[in-house]
Enzyme design. Structure first.
Site, PDB file in Angstrom:
ATOM      1  N   ASN A 169      -5.385  -9.471  -7.950  1.00  0.00           N
ATOM      2  CA  ASN A 169      -5.506 -10.201  -6.690  1.00  0.00           C
ATOM      3  C   ASN A 169      -6.823 -10.966  -6.552  1.00  0.00           C
ATOM      4  O   ASN A 169      -6.913 -11.909  -5.783  1.00  0.00           O
ATOM      5  CB  ASN A 169      -5.343  -9.236  -5.513  1.00  0.00           C
ATOM      6  CG  ASN A 169      -6.199  -8.000  -5.658  1.00  0.00           C
ATOM      7  OD1 ASN A 169      -6.033  -7.235  -6.614  1.00  0.00           O
ATOM      8  ND2 ASN A 169      -7.122  -7.805  -4.756  1.00  0.00           N
ATOM      9  N   CYS A 219     -10.404  -6.940   1.442  1.00  0.00           N
ATOM     10  CA  CYS A 219     -10.730  -5.572   1.838  1.00  0.00           C
ATOM     11  C   CYS A 219     -12.207  -5.279   1.652  1.00  0.00           C
ATOM     12  O   CYS A 219     -12.753  -4.397   2.301  1.00  0.00           O
ATOM     13  CB  CYS A 219      -9.929  -4.577   1.008  1.00  0.00           C
ATOM     14  SG  CYS A 219      -8.223  -5.036   0.833  1.00  0.00           S
ATOM     15  N   SER A 243       5.371  -6.704  -1.819  1.00  0.00           N
ATOM     16  CA  SER A 243       5.104  -6.803  -0.389  1.00  0.00           C
ATOM     17  C   SER A 243       5.581  -8.146   0.144  1.00  0.00           C
ATOM     18  O   SER A 243       5.479  -9.167  -0.538  1.00  0.00           O
ATOM     19  CB  SER A 243       3.608  -6.636  -0.160  1.00  0.00           C
ATOM     20  OG  SER A 243       3.308  -6.744   1.208  1.00  0.00           O
ATOM     21  N   THR A 257       0.834  -1.206   0.000  1.00  0.00           N
ATOM     22  CA  THR A 257       0.000   0.000   0.000  1.00  0.00           C
ATOM     23  C   THR A 257       0.867   1.253   0.000  1.00  0.00           C
ATOM     24  O   THR A 257       0.646   2.185  -0.780  1.00  0.00           O
ATOM     25  CB  THR A 257      -0.942  -0.004   1.224  1.00  0.00           C
ATOM     26  OG1 THR A 257      -1.731  -1.196   1.179  1.00  0.00           O
ATOM     27  CG2 THR A 257      -1.845   1.212   1.229  1.00  0.00           C
ATOM     28  N   GLN A 292       1.074  -9.379  -6.125  1.00  0.00           N
ATOM     29  CA  GLN A 292       0.614 -10.763  -6.263  1.00  0.00           C
ATOM     30  C   GLN A 292       1.586 -11.640  -7.059  1.00  0.00           C
ATOM     31  O   GLN A 292       1.370 -12.843  -7.151  1.00  0.00           O
ATOM     32  CB  GLN A 292      -0.769 -10.807  -6.924  1.00  0.00           C
ATOM     33  CG  GLN A 292      -1.900 -10.336  -6.022  1.00  0.00           C
ATOM     34  CD  GLN A 292      -2.157 -11.267  -4.835  1.00  0.00           C
ATOM     35  OE1 GLN A 292      -1.891 -12.467  -4.885  1.00  0.00           O
ATOM     36  NE2 GLN A 292      -2.680 -10.714  -3.750  1.00  0.00           N
ATOM     37  N   HIS A 342       4.457  -9.874   2.955  1.00  0.00           N
ATOM     38  CA  HIS A 342       3.536 -10.810   3.608  1.00  0.00           C
ATOM     39  C   HIS A 342       2.697 -11.627   2.622  1.00  0.00           C
ATOM     40  O   HIS A 342       1.939 -12.496   3.027  1.00  0.00           O
ATOM     41  CB  HIS A 342       2.641 -10.094   4.633  1.00  0.00           C
ATOM     42  CG  HIS A 342       1.503  -9.309   4.058  1.00  0.00           C
ATOM     43  ND1 HIS A 342       0.221  -9.806   4.018  1.00  0.00           N
ATOM     44  CD2 HIS A 342       1.440  -8.076   3.522  1.00  0.00           C
ATOM     45  CE1 HIS A 342      -0.578  -8.890   3.483  1.00  0.00           C
ATOM     46  NE2 HIS A 342       0.140  -7.832   3.175  1.00  0.00           N
TER      47      HIS A 342
HETATM   48  C1  LIG Z   1      -2.179  -7.168  -0.814  1.00  0.00           C
HETATM   49  C2  LIG Z   1      -2.084  -6.255  -1.988  1.00  0.00           C
HETATM   50  C3  LIG Z   1      -1.691  -4.908  -1.825  1.00  0.00           C
HETATM   51  C4  LIG Z   1      -1.434  -4.309  -0.464  1.00  0.00           C
HETATM   52  O1  LIG Z   1      -0.209  -4.742   0.085  1.00  0.00           O
HETATM   53  P1  LIG Z   1       0.060  -4.539   1.649  1.00  0.00           P
HETATM   54  O2  LIG Z   1       1.467  -4.995   1.827  1.00  0.00           O
HETATM   55  O3  LIG Z   1      -0.936  -5.388   2.373  1.00  0.00           O
HETATM   56  O4  LIG Z   1      -0.115  -3.084   1.952  1.00  0.00           O
HETATM   57  C5  LIG Z   1      -1.568  -4.124  -2.952  1.00  0.00           C
HETATM   58  N1  LIG Z   1      -1.818  -4.620  -4.183  1.00  0.00           N
HETATM   59  C6  LIG Z   1      -2.184  -5.900  -4.384  1.00  0.00           C
HETATM   60  C7  LIG Z   1      -2.414  -6.394  -5.758  1.00  0.00           C
HETATM   61  C8  LIG Z   1      -2.342  -6.754  -3.293  1.00  0.00           C
HETATM   62  O5  LIG Z   1      -2.729  -8.013  -3.487  1.00  0.00           O
END
Ligand SMILES: *Cc1c(COP(=O)(O)O)cnc(C)c1O
Length: 384
Positions: free
Chosen positions: A150, A324, A198, A72, A178, A200
């Site tokens: 996603n 979300c 990201s 994010t 993703q 996680h």
């Molecule tokens: C999960 C996700 C995000 C957000 O990432 P965070 O690390 O949770 O802030 C942004 N874009 C996509 C495509 C995601 O799947």
């Protein structure tokens, strides 16, 4: 009975090896990498090693990787940082199926006078690069198109869009949250100038991510208050998190291709099982240009929420739309954008598979889903 977790696109567990790598950085190796004494230097070395490993993994240079707090922040940084550093341009092109972490910062820029063009997608969720080229004006600052979606898993023709951006000398950003660690990413081959990822979503910890920024891109910091990260992102490093992110990448580097193959087999087994055994079902997203772990299905006459809650009683954990939006009753903007009518957009359900998913799990999910759908359709006022 064990829980069957099929929501890996929402988040993933931290692997044992990743946690082990992180632990010393909470205690023994706690020093701030910005300090000059011996333990600070040791911390700095760990930070730079992580940066090197991660940069190498996406074919970038170390000083093109800026660590952030997650996907994010990286998306907000890319969009707002470019906007504030390039005031002569005020037009941005994106797709109608981006994550909210792209759509919301763009909505904010729109309120500040920017013009945003949302490129529609076809019934598989694919953007047509020609549509992007036609939307370009002499005021276009940025094209931002996600690598893979996603919700429905569709993988976009990033390489081709990158060529168009390059030809017109427009910045090109992709949200690769993703895809990093799941499918191949090479920033040179993809022709991207900025890329968000990201930790996680790839078996690393929460609260760490990165923005790849190609050398020469004019961008302002998003966070002010310190000189960390080449003066591009202030705040003391989340070193344990960054080291965990690195370990997750190292594991992905070894296992990505074999894991993608294994998951593709399980994915297709689940998709085919559902389409063959349950009536009035439709696969959302492209059949082949698709993340190896994504299954997204619309089942008419039933609410996605009812399926989710019924499956929960079978110890199966999945999603409707994205995590979300699952607390609200709004239909997913992605499912609507691929042309699913509003009445049935509610009935979509997403299974995302991962490292701990087995073939027995998939057999059990299929069996349970058939039972759940039969029961719900018998009860549904929408069936008649
Ligand atoms: C999960 C996700 C995000 C957000 O990432 P965070 O690390 O949770 O802030 C942004 N874009 C996509 C495509 C995601 O799947």
């Amino acid at each position: 009975m064990k829980r069957i977790y099929l929501d890996y696109a929402a988040t993933t567990p931290v692997l044992k090896e990743v946690l082990d790598e992180m632990l010393p950085y909470f205690s023994e190796n706690f020093a701030n990498p910005a300090t000059l004494y011996a333990s600070g230097k040791k911390a700095k070395n760990a930070l730079e090693e992580a940066r090197h490993v991660i940069a190498d993994f996406i074919n970038a240079k170390s000083d093109e990787i800026v660590f952030t707090s997650g996907g994010t922040e990286s998306n907000n940084f890319a969009i707002k940082g470019l906007a504030s550093a390039n005031k002569d341009k005020n037009h941005i092109i994106t797709s109608s199926i981006e994550h909210h972490a792209i759509l919301e910062p763009l909505k904010f820029l729109k309120s500040q006078g920017y013009e945003i063009t949302y490129i529609p997608v076809d019934c598989d969720g694919l953007v047509n690069p020609k549509d992007i080229e036609e939307a370009i004006t002499d005021k276009t600052l940025l094209i931002s198109i996600m690598h893979a979606n996603n919700e429905i898993g569709t993988i976009q023709p990033i390489e081709e869009i990158g060529k168009i951006a390059k030809k017109h000398k427009i910045y090109f950003h992709t949200d690769a949250v993703q895809t990093l660690g799941h499918i191949d990413i090479d920033v040179e081959k993809l022709n991207v100038d900025l890329l968000s990822a990201s930790s996680h979503k790839i078996y690393g910890p929460n609260g760490v991510g990165l923005l790849y920024i190609r050398k020469g891109v004019k961008i302002n910091p998003f966070m002010h208050g310190g000189e960390q990260e080449f003066k591009k992102r202030a705040s003391t490093h989340n070193l344990a998190g960054i080291v965990g992110f690195k370990k997750a990448i190292q594991i992905a580097k070894n296992e990505m291709y074999s894991e993608a193959k294994r998951l593709t087999y399980l994915r297709d087994k689940l998709i085919n099982g559902i389409l063959e055994n349950i009536e009035e079902t439709k696969l959302n997203g492209h059949r082949q240009k698709r993340l190896p772990n994504n299954v997204n299905i619309s089942l008419s006459h039933i609410e996605g929420e009812s399926i989710l809650l019924s499956l929960d009683m079978f110890n199966i954990e999945c999603a409707t739309g994205s995590a979300c939006t699952s607390s609200t009753l709004m239909s997913s903007h992605v499912i609507l954008a691929i042309g699913v009518p509003a009445e049935t957009a509610h009935s979509s359900i997403r299974f995302t598979l991962g490292k701990f998913t087995t073939e027995e799990d998939i057999d059990y999910v299929l069996k349970s889903l058939i039972q759940v759908v039969n029961n719900l359709r018998l009860m549904s006022p929408l069936t008649n």
